[in-house]
Design a protein around this motif. Structure first.
Motif, PDB file in Angstrom:
ATOM      1  N   LEU A 243       0.803  -1.228   0.000  1.00  0.00           N
ATOM      2  CA  LEU A 243       0.000   0.000   0.000  1.00  0.00           C
ATOM      3  C   LEU A 243       0.834   1.274   0.000  1.00  0.00           C
ATOM      4  CD1 LEU A 243      -2.570  -1.172   2.720  1.00  0.00           C
ATOM      5  CD2 LEU A 243      -2.806  -1.332   0.228  1.00  0.00           C
ATOM      6  N   ALA A 244       2.130   1.148  -0.135  1.00  0.00           N
ATOM      7  CA  ALA A 244       2.997   2.324  -0.069  1.00  0.00           C
ATOM      8  C   ALA A 244       4.038   2.245  -1.180  1.00  0.00           C
ATOM      9  CB  ALA A 244       3.678   2.407   1.294  1.00  0.00           C
ATOM     10  N   HIS A 245       4.531   3.412  -1.540  1.00  0.00           N
ATOM     11  CA  HIS A 245       5.437   3.531  -2.694  1.00  0.00           C
ATOM     12  C   HIS A 245       6.658   2.601  -2.590  1.00  0.00           C
ATOM     13  CE1 HIS A 245       8.696   5.501  -5.049  1.00  0.00           C
ATOM     14  NE2 HIS A 245       7.724   5.556  -5.937  1.00  0.00           N
ATOM     15  N   LEU A 246       7.137   2.208  -3.740  1.00  0.00           N
ATOM     16  CA  LEU A 246       8.308   1.335  -3.859  1.00  0.00           C
ATOM     17  C   LEU A 246       9.489   1.821  -3.011  1.00  0.00           C
ATOM     18  CD1 LEU A 246       9.632  -1.076  -5.223  1.00  0.00           C
ATOM     19  CD2 LEU A 246      10.164   0.395  -7.180  1.00  0.00           C
ATOM     20  N   THR A 247       9.850   1.018  -2.035  1.00  0.00           N
ATOM     21  CA  THR A 247      10.946   1.340  -1.117  1.00  0.00           C
ATOM     22  C   THR A 247      11.564   0.020  -0.671  1.00  0.00           C
ATOM     23  OG1 THR A 247       9.647   3.223  -0.300  1.00  0.00           O
ATOM     24  CG2 THR A 247      11.544   2.576   1.028  1.00  0.00           C
ATOM     25  N   MET A 248      12.891  -0.050  -0.653  1.00  0.00           N
ATOM     26  CA  MET A 248      13.539  -1.273  -0.151  1.00  0.00           C
ATOM     27  C   MET A 248      14.847  -0.933   0.526  1.00  0.00           C
ATOM     28  SD  MET A 248      14.441  -3.147  -3.806  1.00  0.00           S
ATOM     29  CE  MET A 248      12.817  -3.405  -4.487  1.00  0.00           C
ATOM     30  N   ASP A 249      14.740  -0.732   1.829  1.00  0.00           N
ATOM     31  CA  ASP A 249      15.869  -0.229   2.613  1.00  0.00           C
ATOM     32  C   ASP A 249      16.460  -1.276   3.542  1.00  0.00           C
ATOM     33  OD1 ASP A 249      15.025   2.168   1.633  1.00  0.00           O
ATOM     34  OD2 ASP A 249      14.446   3.027   3.573  1.00  0.00           O
TER      35      ASP A 249
ATOM     36  N   LYS B 271      27.155  23.940   5.207  1.00  0.00           N
ATOM     37  CA  LYS B 271      26.751  24.892   4.178  1.00  0.00           C
ATOM     38  C   LYS B 271      25.692  24.342   3.225  1.00  0.00           C
ATOM     39  CE  LYS B 271      29.508  28.333   5.207  1.00  0.00           C
ATOM     40  NZ  LYS B 271      28.923  29.556   5.771  1.00  0.00           N
ATOM     41  N   GLU B 272      25.669  23.034   3.078  1.00  0.00           N
ATOM     42  CA  GLU B 272      24.643  22.460   2.222  1.00  0.00           C
ATOM     43  C   GLU B 272      24.230  21.103   2.766  1.00  0.00           C
ATOM     44  OE1 GLU B 272      26.680  22.458  -1.605  1.00  0.00           O
ATOM     45  OE2 GLU B 272      27.080  20.332  -1.337  1.00  0.00           O
ATOM     46  N   ALA B 273      22.995  20.745   2.477  1.00  0.00           N
ATOM     47  CA  ALA B 273      22.465  19.497   3.001  1.00  0.00           C
ATOM     48  C   ALA B 273      21.563  18.891   1.935  1.00  0.00           C
ATOM     49  CB  ALA B 273      21.681  19.752   4.281  1.00  0.00           C
ATOM     50  N   SER B 274      21.534  17.572   1.896  1.00  0.00           N
ATOM     51  CA  SER B 274      20.828  16.889   0.816  1.00  0.00           C
ATOM     52  C   SER B 274      19.742  15.965   1.341  1.00  0.00           C
ATOM     53  CB  SER B 274      21.818  16.055  -0.005  1.00  0.00           C
ATOM     54  OG  SER B 274      22.789  16.883  -0.572  1.00  0.00           O
ATOM     55  N   PHE B 275      18.875  15.591   0.450  1.00  0.00           N
ATOM     56  CA  PHE B 275      17.929  14.508   0.720  1.00  0.00           C
ATOM     57  C   PHE B 275      17.599  13.858  -0.619  1.00  0.00           C
ATOM     58  CE2 PHE B 275      14.007  16.641  -0.736  1.00  0.00           C
ATOM     59  CZ  PHE B 275      14.393  17.978  -0.702  1.00  0.00           C
ATOM     60  N   THR B 276      17.011  12.696  -0.536  1.00  0.00           N
ATOM     61  CA  THR B 276      16.733  11.920  -1.736  1.00  0.00           C
ATOM     62  C   THR B 276      15.237  11.680  -1.833  1.00  0.00           C
ATOM     63  OG1 THR B 276      18.874  10.851  -1.588  1.00  0.00           O
ATOM     64  CG2 THR B 276      17.210   9.711  -2.857  1.00  0.00           C
ATOM     65  N   THR B 277      14.706  11.847  -3.033  1.00  0.00           N
ATOM     66  CA  THR B 277      13.291  11.537  -3.231  1.00  0.00           C
ATOM     67  C   THR B 277      13.135  10.676  -4.474  1.00  0.00           C
ATOM     68  OG1 THR B 277      12.805  13.420  -4.672  1.00  0.00           O
ATOM     69  CG2 THR B 277      12.580  13.780  -2.297  1.00  0.00           C
ATOM     70  N   VAL B 278      12.058   9.951  -4.491  1.00  0.00           N
ATOM     71  CA  VAL B 278      11.685   9.207  -5.698  1.00  0.00           C
ATOM     72  C   VAL B 278      10.160   9.108  -5.706  1.00  0.00           C
ATOM     73  CG1 VAL B 278      12.079   6.999  -4.519  1.00  0.00           C
ATOM     74  CG2 VAL B 278      12.033   7.066  -7.029  1.00  0.00           C
ATOM     75  N   SER B 279       9.580   9.296  -6.864  1.00  0.00           N
ATOM     76  CA  SER B 279       8.121   9.305  -6.985  1.00  0.00           C
ATOM     77  C   SER B 279       7.684   8.360  -8.088  1.00  0.00           C
ATOM     78  CB  SER B 279       7.627  10.708  -7.328  1.00  0.00           C
ATOM     79  OG  SER B 279       7.998  11.623  -6.323  1.00  0.00           O
ATOM     80  N   LYS B 280       6.589   7.685  -7.839  1.00  0.00           N
ATOM     81  CA  LYS B 280       5.962   6.837  -8.859  1.00  0.00           C
ATOM     82  C   LYS B 280       6.989   5.959  -9.559  1.00  0.00           C
ATOM     83  CE  LYS B 280       2.251  10.143  -9.429  1.00  0.00           C
ATOM     84  NZ  LYS B 280       1.805  11.333 -10.134  1.00  0.00           N
ATOM     85  N   SER B 281       7.852   5.366  -8.773  1.00  0.00           N
ATOM     86  CA  SER B 281       8.846   4.487  -9.360  1.00  0.00           C
ATOM     87  C   SER B 281       8.261   3.091  -9.516  1.00  0.00           C
ATOM     88  CB  SER B 281      10.103   4.428  -8.495  1.00  0.00           C
ATOM     89  OG  SER B 281      11.148   3.783  -9.206  1.00  0.00           O
ATOM     90  N   GLY B 282       8.802   2.386 -10.461  1.00  0.00           N
ATOM     91  CA  GLY B 282       8.393   1.003 -10.694  1.00  0.00           C
ATOM     92  C   GLY B 282       9.581   0.268 -11.262  1.00  0.00           C
ATOM     93  N   PHE B 283       9.324  -0.945 -11.718  1.00  0.00           N
ATOM     94  CA  PHE B 283      10.411  -1.767 -12.214  1.00  0.00           C
ATOM     95  C   PHE B 283      10.451  -1.774 -13.739  1.00  0.00           C
ATOM     96  CE2 PHE B 283       9.498  -4.103  -8.097  1.00  0.00           C
ATOM     97  CZ  PHE B 283      10.605  -3.580  -7.438  1.00  0.00           C
ATOM     98  N   THR B 284      11.612  -2.070 -14.266  1.00  0.00           N
ATOM     99  CA  THR B 284      11.741  -2.360 -15.689  1.00  0.00           C
ATOM    100  C   THR B 284      10.926  -3.616 -15.998  1.00  0.00           C
ATOM    101  OG1 THR B 284      13.687  -3.644 -15.164  1.00  0.00           O
ATOM    102  CG2 THR B 284      14.057  -1.366 -15.830  1.00  0.00           C
ATOM    103  N   ASP B 285      10.756  -3.894 -17.274  1.00  0.00           N
ATOM    104  CA  ASP B 285       9.868  -4.988 -17.688  1.00  0.00           C
ATOM    105  C   ASP B 285      10.158  -6.300 -16.968  1.00  0.00           C
ATOM    106  OD1 ASP B 285       7.978  -6.517 -19.181  1.00  0.00           O
ATOM    107  OD2 ASP B 285       9.629  -7.182 -20.471  1.00  0.00           O
TER     108      ASP B 285
END
Lengths: 358, 358
Positions: A243-249, B271-285
Motif C-alpha cells: 500500500l505504499a510507494h516502492l521502497t527497499m531499505d 553549508k549544504e544538506a541533501s535529501f533523496t526523493t523518488v516518486s511513482k517508481s516502478g520496475f523495468t519490464d
C-alpha cells in the motif's frame, strides 16, 4: 566448464518465470530445457516469448515435465498454496528444486518439502535473488568486520510497493487460496531474510508484530511489520506493504559503523549496485558536521543477481551429479528460518501483537 | 533590519551552549549579551572562549542574569531536571525562553513552564535545530505534495550514537537525577519530533515501546524504540540509542513517493544538506531495475541551522517587543506533543511494551 550444463524445467508461466528464463539462459552452467503449463498453448507461447532454444520441450502438464528424464532441476514459480504438493513431487522425481518464496504457507509445509528433498538426495534453494548479488557479499564483509562495523545492535529493513487497483483486487498475492501470506510472504520475506542474513542467521528470542497490520476482506495481509529481539540486546524491525510507494531499505547499525542501502532486493540498475558505509564517525568540534562522512561503494557484476543465483544452484546440482556430493544444507536451513519468523509474525498478528517466542 | 537585535543571556555553560553562542553571534537579529554560571570564573572563561563581545556581561549566578533588565531572551541549556525551576523563573522575569530539549522530565513539567510563559506573555521555543534548516522546509514541500508523495503510510526514524566508557559512566545524560530520560530524551526526542513533523503534528492513537529497551543500573534508558499507530492506518517506528554507531535516518513512505536522508539532525556539512526523493517508481519490464531511480536534492544555506533557529526565535521576540504581537503558540504546542509521546514511551516501557493510548 567441462561439465554439461544443468537442464532446467519450469512449471508454471508466472511473470517471475520470465525473469528466471533469462537468468537460466545467462547462467554459464545452466540451460533452458523445458517449460510446462496446464495449457500447451500457453507453454508454447511462453517458450517463444522468452527465447527458449529450439531444443526446449513444451509440456501441457506439470507431471509430464517431471517425468522427463532429461531434466535435472525444476524452477517452481507456482502460487504458494501449491508449493507443498508440487515441490514434494519434484523431489520424488529426483529433480533438484529452485523454489519461489515464500517457500510455503507455514514451516510445516516447508518441512514436508525438505523431508522429500532429503529422502531423494536433491538440492533445494529458495528464489531469494539479492542474496546472490556480489554486492551482498561485499556488504557482508563490512558487517563481519569488527573494526569497521563492530557488533550489530539495531537493524531496520523495509520493502513496500503500491499495488494498483487491479493488483489489490486480482493479483494472486492478495488471494487467500493462492498466496495467503500476502505482503508478509511476498515483501516481508525479504525484510526477514535481510535481518537473518545480517545476524548470521541467529534466530531471535521473540518476534512481535507491530501495531496496525492491514488485512483485506479475505484476511490476507496487505501491510504489516514486526520487531525482532535477541537475548544479547540486538533489536530489528521490518515493515512490508502493498500500500505504499516502492521502497527497499536496509539500515544496519553496529557499535562501530553503519550500513545503508535503498535498493537491496532489486538494485536500481543491473550492472552495478552500491551501498554506503561509515565507520567510527563523530561530530566536528561544535557539532556542525560529521567526520568522516559516509562513503559509497559500488560493485559491478557481469551477471545479473538472478543469474548468479541460478549459477550457484546449478553449481551445487552439478557437484551432486558429477561428484556425488551431498546437497548443501545451508539453503533449506535459511529458507526454514525465514519461514519460521514469518509464521511467528502471523501468530503475533493473530494474537493482537503479543510477543511470540521462537 | 531597523529594529535592535534581541539580547540573549545564557544560563549554564554546557557544551551545547558553545554552539548556541556561535549561532547567536551569526544570527543577524540577535546578540550575545550575557552568560551566567554558578562560578564567575567559569562564566568568564566561557565568554572568552566563545567570542562574546567585550560589552557582554558575566554573572556568577543565574538569578543575577535573570534580574538584568537589558536581557530580552534566555537560552537554557541546563540538565532536564532543572528546566521546570529555571524556565518558570525566566518567564516570571518576563524574558523569552529558548529551552534545550527534552523540554521537561514529563509533560506536567512542560505544562508548568508553558503556563508561566503564557502568564507572562513570553515566547518559548525548544532547541530542536534541524526543524529550522532550509532543507527541512524543502523536504516538507515534498511530503505535502500529493502528486509526488501522496499520503504518508509508513515512516522510520532513528538516532543513535556510541557513547564511550566515560560518557556511559559520567555524562549527565545517563544520570537519573539530571537527564533521567537518557537516550529517549536526548536522541529519541528527534525521532519522535521527525515523525510528528511528517504527519503535520497529528498525534497517534497508540504508542507501543519496542521489545528490548536497555536501561543502566540507575534505570536511565540507554537504548529503546517505539511504534506509533494512527487511526487511519499510518504507522511509524523510531529507534534511539547511546550504544550504537552514529546514525540519523528518516525514511518516509507515501502512497506515491519516498523520502530518504541519513543526516537529518546534524547535516554532514554545514553549508549544504541533501535529501533523496523518488516518486511513482516502478520496475523495468523484467524487474531488473527501477524507473525512475531516486534523485538527490541539495539545499544550500548561508546560516547554519542553529543560527536559523535563533533568527526565527529572535524574529518572534522582536515582533512581540516592537509590535505587541502575541507569542507564537505553534512552538510550545509542538514541544508538548513531542514530550507527550516521550511520556507514552516511558509508560509503555514500564508496562512491558503495552500499547499506550494518546
Amino acid at each position: 566448464m567441462a561439465e554439461k550444463p544443468i537442464r532446467f524445467g519450469i512449471i508454471g508461466c508466472a511473470d517471475i518465470a520470465r525473469k528466471l528464463s533469462r537468468a537460466i539462459t545467462l547462467a554459464p552452467n545452466a540451460e533452458l530445457s523445458a517449460v510446462a503449463s496446464r495449457s500447451l498453448d500457453k507453454a508454447s507461447a511462453f517458450a517463444k516469448a522468452n527465447n527458449f532454444p529450439p531444443s526446449a520441450k513444451i509440456y501441457g502438464s506439470y507431471e509430464d515435465l517431471l517425468d522427463d528424464p532429461e531434466i535435472d532441476a525444476v524452477y517452481v514459480p507456482l502460487p504458494t498454496s501449491l508449493h507443498v504438493k508440487w515441490a514434494c513431487l519434484v523431489a520424488q522425481k529426483k529433480k533438484h528444486i529452485l523454489l519461489e518464496k515464500p517457500v510455503g504457507l507455514n514451516v510445516t509445509e516447508l518441512d514436508k518439502i525438505v523431508e522429500a528433498c532429503e529422502a531423494n538426495g536433491v538440492q533445494i534453494m529458495d528464489g531469494t535473488m539479492w542474496i546472490h548479488n556480489p554486492r551482498t557479499h561485499k556488504m557482508k564483509e563490512f558487517l563481519n568486520d569488527k573494526e569497521r562495523f563492530g557488533e550489530l545492535k539495531n537493524m531496520h529493513s523495509c520493502f513496500t510497493f503500491a499495488g494498483d487497483e487491479d493488483f489489490l483486487k486480482n493479483d494472486i498475492r492478495v488471494k487467500s487460496d493462492l498466496d495467503a501470506l500476502g505482503a508478509l510472504g511476498d515483501a516481508g520475506w525479504y525484510g526477514i531474510r535481510s535481518i537473518l542474513w545480517a545476524v548470521d542467521y541467529e534466530l531471535p528470542k521473540t518476534v512481535t508484530a507491530l501495531p496496525g497490520p492491514v488485512l483485506n476482506e479475505a484476511g490476507v495481509i496487505l501491510s504489516c511489520g514486526a520487531a525482532l529481539h535477541w537475548e544479547d540486546g540486538k533489536v530489528a524491525t521490518f515493515h512490508c506493504s502493498f500500500l505504499a510507494h516502492l521502497t527497499m531499505d536496509i539500515t544496519a547499525i553496529g557499535t562501530a559503523g553503519t550500513l545503508h542501502l535503498n535498493d537491496f532486493i532489486i538494485p536500481f540498475g543491473e550492472k552495478e549496485a552500491s551501498f554506503t558505509t561509515v565507520s567510527k564517525s563523530g561530530f566536528t568540534d561544535l557539532v556542525t558536521g560529521w567526520v568522516p562522512v559516509p562513503s559509497q561503494h559500488t560493485v559491478t557484476t557481469d551477471l545479473p543477481q538472478e543469474a548468479c543465483m541460478v549459477t550457484e544452484f546449478a553449481r551445487l546440482v552439478g557437484n551432486i551429479k558429477a561428484n556425488g556430493a551431498k546437497p548443501d544444507p545451508k539453503w533449506p536451513s535459511i529458507s526454514r528460518k525465514t519461514q519460521l519468523i514469518l509464521d511467528a509474525v502471523t501468530t503475533s498478528i493473530a494474537q493482537g501483537s503479543k510477543p511470540v517466542e521462537i
